[in-house]
Design an enzyme around this catalytic site. Structure first.
Site, PDB file in Angstrom:
ATOM      1  CB  CYS A  66      -6.447  13.615  29.734  1.00 57.22           C
ATOM      2  SG  CYS A  66      -7.931  14.029  28.757  1.00 57.22           S
ATOM      3  CB  CYS A  70     -13.418  10.677  32.055  1.00 54.94           C
ATOM      4  SG  CYS A  70     -13.730  11.665  30.561  1.00 54.94           S
ATOM      5  CB  CYS A  73      -9.927   8.270  32.413  1.00 56.51           C
ATOM      6  SG  CYS A  73      -8.531   8.214  31.269  1.00 56.51           S
ATOM      7  CB  CYS A 110      -7.460   1.197  18.247  1.00 58.96           C
ATOM      8  SG  CYS A 110      -8.663  -0.071  17.759  1.00 58.96           S
ATOM      9  CB  CYS A 143      -9.977   2.236  14.739  1.00 56.07           C
ATOM     10  SG  CYS A 143     -11.285   3.027  15.714  1.00 56.07           S
ATOM     11  CB  CYS A 203     -15.719   2.333  16.697  1.00 56.22           C
ATOM     12  SG  CYS A 203     -15.165   1.338  18.106  1.00 56.22           S
ATOM     13  NE  ARG A 273     -13.078  -3.930  18.771  1.00 58.18           N
ATOM     14  CZ  ARG A 273     -13.353  -2.720  18.263  1.00 58.18           C
ATOM     15  NH1 ARG A 273     -13.276  -1.656  19.020  1.00 58.18           N
ATOM     16  NH2 ARG A 273     -13.687  -2.603  17.001  1.00 58.18           N
TER      17      ARG A 273
END
Length: 354
Positions: A66, A70, A73, A110, A143, A203, A273
């Site tokens: 990616c 972040c 991550c 998801c 999702c 969400c 969740r």
């Protein structure tokens, strides 16, 4: 005073009113007994969701590499974590993974892909994947989580049959730049608003254990509530070696449960969740978390393995809960009590509410 405070929090939550900052900070402090906090949150959970647990599963469509940085991550730019790295899996493979999870009790699938945001080819891939999943499981909620959205993309996903779009705020706005430098808190808020405007169920949740203060947690809960999400995933940091936050092991089961209770008070009738990191940080107290969260992930996460699904189903049953079926509604019934017929002002003898 403790019993009075918790009763007040429960009463407010049952009226769908948010806690005050002082009340919220009290929940997070250890001055209030943990089991009393859990019991109070459980009263709210039972009111709106009974003893049902909704199961969700993640399909990692594209893993690693990616361009975003972040700090939490394992897929981030510069990550040295030895996680799986692969390009897009086929719609058929995604449908196969989804079908396995649905047969195990998952109600929502998801679809997640690493990256800053989707391009045209990525949107087409997701459109094809949703179609493939719906062939055998037309009832399943899909999702999508693809990062930052641009004009028209949310509408494309909704038209393709996506039910929801997921994009976590992750931490408070005040400390967001400490966690990520390649995009902003505002970018994330903008994407959630785009998804909501397109008719996708919003969400959005958080990751805890990144050095946030009690004030940060409350600030984030307030910011999330303003976005009016339908589901709020609560993640606990998985400290991957090779990431900037790989050294953080500061969470305790007590801390995790207090955070979950606080989010139940802020989101009484919303799907809260239990998400990533629950096995690591809640450990043997996972069943207590089910008295606060009405939803959880089943199976593995994006780049880490989760508790075996069979163990999750046993845990749910042993704790006295049942798995929510596909034909049951997760969110409470329509809020007819919010519709008040005007009986003051013009056309009446009573003054207007102005």
């Amino acid at each position: 005073m403790t019993a009075e405070l918790l009763d007040q929090l429960v009463d407010k939550a049952l009226r769908r009113e948010a806690p005050t900052r002082e009340e919220a900070l009290s929940v997070l402090s250890e001055t209030v007994e943990l089991l009393d906090v859990v019991a109070a949150g459980s009263r709210v959970r039972r009111k709106f969701f009974g003893r049902r647990v909704k199961l969700n599963t993640i399909v990692n469509m594209k893993s690693g590499l990616c361009p975003e940085d972040c700090g939490y991550c394992s897929q981030r730019l510069g990550s040295a974590s030895e996680v799986l790295k692969y390009s897009w899996i086929t719609p058929g493979k995604a449908a196969e993974v989804a079908d396995h999870a649905v047969r195990a009790g998952a109600k929502r699938v998801c679809l997640v892909a690493s990256g800053r945001g989707p391009g045209e080819r990525d949107i087409r891939r997701i459109e094809d994947t949703i179609a493939a999943i719906k062939v055998d499981n037309p009832q399943v909620e899909v999702c999508v989580c693809l990062g930052l959205l641009t004009d028209g993309q949310a509408e494309r996903l909704a038209a393709a049959g996506a039910h929801a779009y997921s994009h976590n705020l992750n931490t408070s706005e005040a400390r967001y730049a400490d966690i990520c430098s390649t995009h902003t808190f505002g970018d994330r808020v903008d994407t959630l608003r785009r998804a909501t405007a397109a008719g996708l169920s919003p969400c959005s949740g958080a990751i805890f254990g990144m050095g946030e203060s009690d004030t940060d947690i409350v600030d984030l809960a307030v910011a999330l509530r303003e976005l009016d999400p339908d589901s709020v995933p609560v993640n606990f940091l998985i400290p991957f070696e090779g990431t900037p936050l790989g050294h953080r092991w500061e969470l305790t089961p007590d801390r995790c449960l207090r955070i979950l209770a606080l989010f139940r008070f802020y989101f009484p009738d919303v799907e809260v969740r239990l998400a990533g990191g629950r096995e690591i940080h809640l450990r043997t107290l996972q069943p207590l978390a089910l008295h606060l969260a009405n939803s959880m992930f089943l199976g593995d996460y994006l780049t880490s393995e989760g508790q075996p699904g069979a163990d999750d189903r046993v845990m749910i049953a042993d704790a006295g809960f049942t798995i929510e079926g596909v034909h049951e509604s997760t969110l409470p019934a329509a809020r007819h009590d919010l519709v008040a017929i005007r009986r003051r002002g013009a056309g009446t003898d009573l003054p207007a509410n102005a």
